[in-house]
Design a protein around this motif. Structure first.
Motif, short mmCIF file in Angstrom:
data_model
loop_
_atom_site.label_atom_id
_atom_site.label_comp_id
_atom_site.label_asym_id
_atom_site.label_seq_id
_atom_site.Cartn_x
_atom_site.Cartn_y
_atom_site.Cartn_z
N ASN A 28 0.83 -1.21 0.00
CA ASN A 28 0.00 0.00 0.00
C ASN A 28 0.86 1.26 0.00
OD1 ASN A 28 -2.31 -1.55 0.04
ND2 ASN A 28 -2.62 -1.37 2.25
N TYR A 29 1.93 1.22 0.79
CA TYR A 29 2.81 2.39 0.86
C TYR A 29 3.52 2.60 -0.47
CZ TYR A 29 6.35 5.66 2.51
OH TYR A 29 7.16 6.75 2.67
N VAL A 30 4.00 1.54 -1.07
CA VAL A 30 4.67 1.65 -2.38
C VAL A 30 3.70 2.25 -3.40
CG1 VAL A 30 5.60 0.33 -4.32
CG2 VAL A 30 6.34 -0.18 -1.99
N GLU A 31 2.47 1.80 -3.39
CA GLU A 31 1.48 2.34 -4.33
C GLU A 31 1.25 3.83 -4.09
OE1 GLU A 31 -2.03 0.00 -3.93
OE2 GLU A 31 -1.13 -1.79 -4.84
N GLN A 32 1.24 4.26 -2.84
CA GLN A 32 1.07 5.68 -2.53
C GLN A 32 2.23 6.50 -3.10
OE1 GLN A 32 0.55 6.43 1.64
NE2 GLN A 32 -1.19 5.02 1.84
N VAL A 33 3.44 6.02 -2.88
CA VAL A 33 4.61 6.77 -3.35
C VAL A 33 4.65 6.78 -4.88
CG1 VAL A 33 7.13 6.86 -3.34
CG2 VAL A 33 5.90 6.25 -1.25
N GLN A 34 4.33 5.68 -5.50
CA GLN A 34 4.28 5.63 -6.96
C GLN A 34 3.24 6.59 -7.51
OE1 GLN A 34 3.63 1.41 -7.45
NE2 GLN A 34 5.79 1.00 -7.91
N ALA A 35 2.11 6.70 -6.83
CA ALA A 35 1.06 7.62 -7.27
C ALA A 35 1.52 9.07 -7.14
CB ALA A 35 -0.21 7.39 -6.46
N ILE A 36 2.19 9.38 -6.04
CA ILE A 36 2.74 10.74 -5.87
C ILE A 36 3.71 11.05 -7.00
CG2 ILE A 36 4.23 12.18 -4.42
CD1 ILE A 36 3.05 10.66 -1.99
N ARG A 37 4.57 10.11 -7.30
CA ARG A 37 5.56 10.32 -8.37
C ARG A 37 4.87 10.58 -9.71
NH1 ARG A 37 8.87 8.53 -12.32
NH2 ARG A 37 11.12 8.71 -12.00
N GLN A 38 3.88 9.77 -10.01
CA GLN A 38 3.19 9.90 -11.30
C GLN A 38 2.45 11.23 -11.41
OE1 GLN A 38 3.48 7.83 -13.86
NE2 GLN A 38 2.17 9.18 -15.10
N ASN A 39 1.91 11.69 -10.29
CA ASN A 39 1.12 12.92 -10.30
C ASN A 39 1.98 14.18 -10.22
OD1 ASN A 39 -1.33 11.53 -10.42
ND2 ASN A 39 -1.44 11.34 -8.19
N CYS A 40 3.28 14.01 -9.97
CA CYS A 40 4.16 15.18 -9.80
C CYS A 40 5.38 15.08 -10.71
CB CYS A 40 4.60 15.30 -8.34
SG CYS A 40 3.26 15.52 -7.16
N LEU A 41 5.21 14.56 -11.89
CA LEU A 41 6.35 14.32 -12.78
C LEU A 41 7.11 15.59 -13.15
CD1 LEU A 41 4.95 11.59 -15.23
CD2 LEU A 41 6.73 11.31 -13.50
N LYS A 42 6.44 16.74 -13.10
CA LYS A 42 7.10 17.99 -13.46
C LYS A 42 7.87 18.61 -12.29
CE LYS A 42 3.72 19.18 -17.04
NZ LYS A 42 2.70 20.20 -17.48
N LEU A 43 7.71 18.02 -11.10
CA LEU A 43 8.38 18.56 -9.91
C LEU A 43 9.57 17.66 -9.57
CD1 LEU A 43 5.29 19.52 -7.70
CD2 LEU A 43 6.68 21.01 -9.17
N THR A 44 10.73 18.03 -10.07
CA THR A 44 11.91 17.20 -9.92
C THR A 44 12.24 16.84 -8.47
OG1 THR A 44 12.84 18.06 -11.97
CG2 THR A 44 14.37 17.02 -10.44
#
Length: 240
Positions: free
Chosen positions: A5-21
């Motif tokens: 569940n935690y990995v999925e949360q972090v992956q979702a954050i990454r996908q939603n913030c691709l423009k924020l290095t």
């Protein structure tokens, strides 16, 4: 929190913030750390501070309103490590390399309160000891990375202090005063080696009596790749 569940949360954050290095970089550090520990390996990258800066949040809040919730999610990492891997102290390969260089390739080392013995498994000539009595903690199912001799910390020091060059104590609990008993014993017996302590001074680790009485020196070499990444300011100390 379950690992998946935690990995999925972090992956979702990454996908939603691709423009924020900066956000992507923090996500990558977290995911690399979890992936390595799942394989019983140390991550090759170090964790940097996971909390997002206030400027980053407010400069991008209109486009990314979810940024207000990202830092708390990132900072769940340590609890995820504790609950899923039984690991309180999170280290990386760069830091272990520094520790090996500091101790010396030919040194003999003792790790006390070793827990799942991540340090011992990656440091040459190291004896891992722990009483393996984790009752009442967030993870009470020891699964050591290497052989662990079942000894409490005081007994381990008494048995091995005259045979080792370095004694390592990482993230000792802040209940009881076993750490202070150990320091007293080493002083009384004129231990000539190094007592290396990883913990938060006057904070989440070790007893108040230990911090009040220890003579502390921060070791630059051992803090170069070991820096606080969350709200716990743990550091690496040489203690006399």
């Amino acid at each position: 929190m379950e690992l998946d569940n935690y990995v999925e949360q972090v992956q979702a954050i990454r996908q939603n913030c691709l423009k924020l290095t900066p956000v992507v970089e923090k996500c990558d550090q977290i995911l690399a750390t979890l992936d390595a520990y799942q394989q019983r390996k140390l991550p090759k990258c170090e964790l940097t501070e996971l909390e997002l800066s206030t400027d980053l949040i407010f400069d991008n809040l209109i486009e990314y309103p979810q940024l207000m919730d990202v830092s708390p999610q990132f900072e769940n990492l340590r609890q995820v490590m504790i609950e899923n891997f039984g690991i309180w102290h999170i280290c990386n390969q760069l830091w272990i390399n520094d520790l090996q260089a500091f101790c010396g390739l030919d040194s003999h080392n003792l790790e006390i309160m070793a827990g799942n013995a991540v340090i011992s498994a990656n440091l040459k000539n190291t004896i891992a000891t722990d009483n393996l009595d984790w009752q009442g903690q967030d993870n009470d199912r020891p699964c050591p990375w290497t052989a662990v001799e079942k000894l409490d910390a005081v007994a381990a020091v008494q048995k091995y202090y005259s045979h080792v060059d370095n004694i390592i104590m990482a993230w000792a609990p802040d209940s009881g005063d076993v750490d202070w008993q150990i320091l007293q014993f080493l002083r009384q017996n004129h231990f000539q080696g190094n007592l290396i302590v990883i913990g938060e001074r006057n904070g989440a680790t070790n007893s108040a009596k230990f911090w009040q009485n220890a003579r502390l020196r921060l070791i630059d070499q051992l803090n170069r790749h070991h820096r606080p990444f969350d709200f716990i300011n743990d550091q690496v100390w040489l203690v006399k």
